[in-house]
Design a protein around this motif. Structure first.
Motif, PDB file in Angstrom:
ATOM      1  N   UNK A 193      14.798 -35.844 -53.436  1.00 31.15           N
ATOM      2  CA  UNK A 193      14.164 -35.055 -53.816  1.00 31.15           C
ATOM      3  C   UNK A 193      13.264 -35.136 -54.907  1.00 31.15           C
ATOM      4  N   UNK A 194      13.437 -35.961 -56.051  1.00 31.57           N
ATOM      5  CA  UNK A 194      12.560 -36.726 -57.082  1.00 31.57           C
ATOM      6  C   UNK A 194      11.270 -36.575 -56.464  1.00 31.57           C
ATOM      7  N   UNK A 195      12.334 -38.102 -55.335  1.00 33.99           N
ATOM      8  CA  UNK A 195      10.678 -38.853 -54.306  1.00 33.99           C
ATOM      9  C   UNK A 195      10.585 -38.264 -52.831  1.00 33.99           C
ATOM     10  N   UNK A 199      16.740 -28.821 -47.767  1.00 33.63           N
ATOM     11  CA  UNK A 199      15.707 -28.737 -49.043  1.00 33.63           C
ATOM     12  C   UNK A 199      14.861 -29.776 -49.683  1.00 33.63           C
ATOM     13  N   UNK A 200      14.228 -30.179 -48.932  1.00 33.63           N
ATOM     14  CA  UNK A 200      13.811 -31.398 -49.815  1.00 33.63           C
ATOM     15  C   UNK A 200      12.057 -30.988 -49.739  1.00 33.63           C
ATOM     16  N   UNK A 201      11.925 -31.161 -51.179  1.00 27.66           N
ATOM     17  CA  UNK A 201       9.570 -30.812 -51.821  1.00 27.66           C
ATOM     18  C   UNK A 201       9.691 -32.225 -51.323  1.00 27.66           C
ATOM     19  N   UNK A 202       8.350 -31.763 -50.769  1.00 23.79           N
ATOM     20  CA  UNK A 202       7.389 -32.426 -51.144  1.00 23.79           C
ATOM     21  C   UNK A 202       5.908 -32.504 -51.220  1.00 23.79           C
ATOM     22  N   UNK A 203       5.126 -33.360 -51.364  1.00 28.13           N
ATOM     23  CA  UNK A 203       3.592 -32.418 -51.986  1.00 28.13           C
ATOM     24  C   UNK A 203       2.737 -33.493 -51.537  1.00 28.13           C
ATOM     25  N   UNK A 204       1.719 -33.385 -51.171  1.00 34.30           N
ATOM     26  CA  UNK A 204       0.730 -33.400 -49.700  1.00 34.30           C
ATOM     27  C   UNK A 204      -0.265 -34.885 -50.765  1.00 34.30           C
ATOM     28  N   UNK A 205      -0.331 -34.846 -52.293  1.00 36.51           N
ATOM     29  CA  UNK A 205      -0.499 -35.721 -53.222  1.00 36.51           C
ATOM     30  C   UNK A 205       0.670 -36.584 -53.756  1.00 36.51           C
ATOM     31  N   UNK A 255      11.695 -24.981 -50.704  1.00 37.58           N
ATOM     32  CA  UNK A 255      10.782 -26.313 -50.474  1.00 37.58           C
ATOM     33  C   UNK A 255      10.247 -27.185 -49.320  1.00 37.58           C
ATOM     34  N   UNK A 256      10.772 -27.071 -47.708  1.00 35.50           N
ATOM     35  CA  UNK A 256      10.297 -27.588 -46.933  1.00 35.50           C
ATOM     36  C   UNK A 256       9.213 -26.874 -46.394  1.00 35.50           C
ATOM     37  N   UNK A 257       8.591 -24.974 -45.983  1.00 34.58           N
ATOM     38  CA  UNK A 257       7.692 -24.511 -45.359  1.00 34.58           C
ATOM     39  C   UNK A 257       6.241 -24.936 -47.058  1.00 34.58           C
ATOM     40  N   UNK A 258       5.261 -25.403 -45.688  1.00 34.61           N
ATOM     41  CA  UNK A 258       3.877 -24.687 -47.158  1.00 34.61           C
ATOM     42  C   UNK A 258       3.402 -23.933 -46.708  1.00 34.61           C
ATOM     43  N   UNK A 259       3.064 -23.124 -48.001  1.00 38.12           N
ATOM     44  CA  UNK A 259       2.298 -22.177 -48.960  1.00 38.12           C
ATOM     45  C   UNK A 259       2.339 -21.046 -48.171  1.00 38.12           C
ATOM     46  N   UNK A 260       1.696 -21.373 -46.996  1.00 41.14           N
ATOM     47  CA  UNK A 260       1.472 -20.145 -45.758  1.00 41.14           C
ATOM     48  C   UNK A 260       2.785 -19.660 -44.526  1.00 41.14           C
TER      49      UNK A 260
END
Length: 447
Positions: free
Chosen positions: A287-289, A92-98, A418-423
């Motif tokens: 997880x924050x970064x 569970x590591x949240x990563x955002x495209x931006x 957190x890991x999967x894309x929304x699709x």
């Protein structure tokens, strides 16, 4: 029967597991049946099963029975490293495209000769004054304002937990933990020679009366708790529970290791706000970064700071100067704060998607969190469900990974959102829903 006969019976079952006579997922008979078949007392059968649980050869699921473990080689079950699953609901590591452009902007100039000269020098457990100031300012929230002098750094959150345990609990000592908790605490404690004592929980987290009972029976040296968005259950302590926990800790003279790694997703008051001299707060930036920019942070009460620093040094857990320099920039210029804001929005959206697709199935989660706890229908077992999902390219974590006591894992799995894309999130959850409606025996006979 000799007091060692139960060990011989356990050895015989272990041999059947080794030679393949008993396979992972096979169910052992109820203890009364086992006793009758072998002409032994039920109490002896119970000792055999307890010995198998101790060795990690079997797992127990409440209301279901005792089953051969899916991986009999591991003495301490914990989370695996990332696998090549098509859809990862496990790590569970949240990563955002931006976020990468934001991080690059914040770290611009760190490659300069003068910046590198400072960053790549030998670092200490307390880092630099600027890094301590940045960490203290970032961690400050309602009713909680740590001082820069309290800050100690490690290379990641796991090392912060290890340092706190090493500073508080002697070898051979006992630490109370939530009955279902962060899995790595089990392997860390095992390596430090610390026994973990499971604390029963309710809908508000660890029960104060259970803490008192555990201390009477086992004489605890410390407590390890996750009061805000607990992993894996997603429970957040309300104000009454936090106050009750602190009263018990004060009464029993126990120090609390407060894990706030998921606390960035909420604004709830930490335990340390109620008892700053009674809590060691641990946190990290992974997880924050991002997981590749790991920096562990401890907030230690003044009277424990030297012990924590010593544990960091002797454990070899000191953060690198480069990580400290990068973390300082990201916290000081507001990048971590902005990533926190964006990840809160992202986590809420993912929970809304999960709640919609899993409607009709029993699941629990804090709507602000990046994970949920899915209780399986009676016709499924946790480990078999995980195996069935894996064959469909989906990685999940079974309940036994989080259970402190062998044989006390509920029939459930944790989903990391957190890991999967929304699709992938939509597709993966639909596959899980389809699997939930499939009978376990159908899976066994058709896969």
């Amino acid at each position: 029967m000799s007091k060692f006969e139960y060990v011989k019976l356990a050895d015989a079952i272990a041999a059947d597991i080794t030679n393949g006579t008993l396979r992972p997922g096979d169910r052992l008979p109820p203890q009364r049946n086992f006793a009758y078949d072998r002409g032994i007392a039920v109490s002896t059968a119970s000792r055999v099963y307890t010995e198998l649980l101790r060795r990690g050869l079997v797992v127990g699921e409440v209301g279901r029975g005792t089953f051969i473990s899916g991986d009999v080689r591991r003495e301490v079950e914990t989370v695996s490293e990332p696998r090549d699953a098509r859809i990862d609901f496990e790590v569970n590591y949240p990563l955002l495209p931006q976020q990468w452009a934001m991080i690059a902007k914040s770290l611009a100039g760190l490659e300069r000769v003068d910046a590198l000269e400072s960053a790549l020098r030998v670092s200490t457990s307390t880092g630099t004054k600027s890094a301590r100031n940045a960490a203290a300012a970032y961690l400050a929230r309602k009713d909680f304002a740590p001082q820069a002098e309290q800050i100690v750094f490690t290379a990641n959150g796991k090392q912060s937990l290890a340092a706190a345990l090493a500073a508080l609990v002697p070898t051979g000592g006992r630490c109370g933990v939530e009955a279902l908790t962060y899995p790595y605490v089990k392997s860390i404690a095992a390596r430090l020679g610390i026994t973990l004592v499971p604390i029963p929980m309710d809908e508000f987290g660890a029960r104060p009366d259970a803490i008192q009972k555990a201390h009477r029976e086992a004489h605890l040296s410390a407590l390890y708790l996750q009061p805000i968005i607990q992993n894996p259950l997603g429970v957040t302590m309300n104000a009454t529970r936090r106050a009750d926990i602190m009263r018990v800790a004060e009464k029993l003279d126990l120090t609390i290791i407060e894990d706030t790694v998921y606390g960035f997703l909420a604004d709830d008051t930490p335990l340390a706000a109620l008892g700053p001299d009674r809590c060691i707060v641990i946190d990290s930036l992974s997880k924050k970064v991002a997981p590749g920019l790991a920096l562990g942070i401890l907030v230690a009460p003044p009277h424990l700071r030297e012990s924590v620093m010593s544990a960091v040094r002797t454990g070899g857990w000191t953060a690198s100067g480069h990580a400290l320099a990068a973390g300082q920039r990201l916290m000081a210029d507001g990048t971590v704060a902005e990533l926190t804001r964006l990840k809160r929005i992202d986590a809420t959206r993912r929970q809304q998607t999960a709640a919609r697709l899993l409607a009709g199935y029993q699941h629990a989660a804090d709507p602000r969190s990046y994970h949920l706890w899915l209780t399986l229908p009676p016709h499924w077992r946790s480990q078999t469900f995980v195996a069935a999902a894996a064959r469909r390219g989906i990685a999940l974590t079974p309940s036994s990974t989080f259970a402190i006591a062998h044989g006390h894992a509920p029939n459930a799995v944790r989903l990391a959102l957190a890991p999967p894309s929304f699709e992938q999130l939509d597709s993966g959850l639909r596959t899980i829903v389809s699997l939930l409606g499939t009978k376990e025996e159908d899976f066994d006979s058709t896969e």
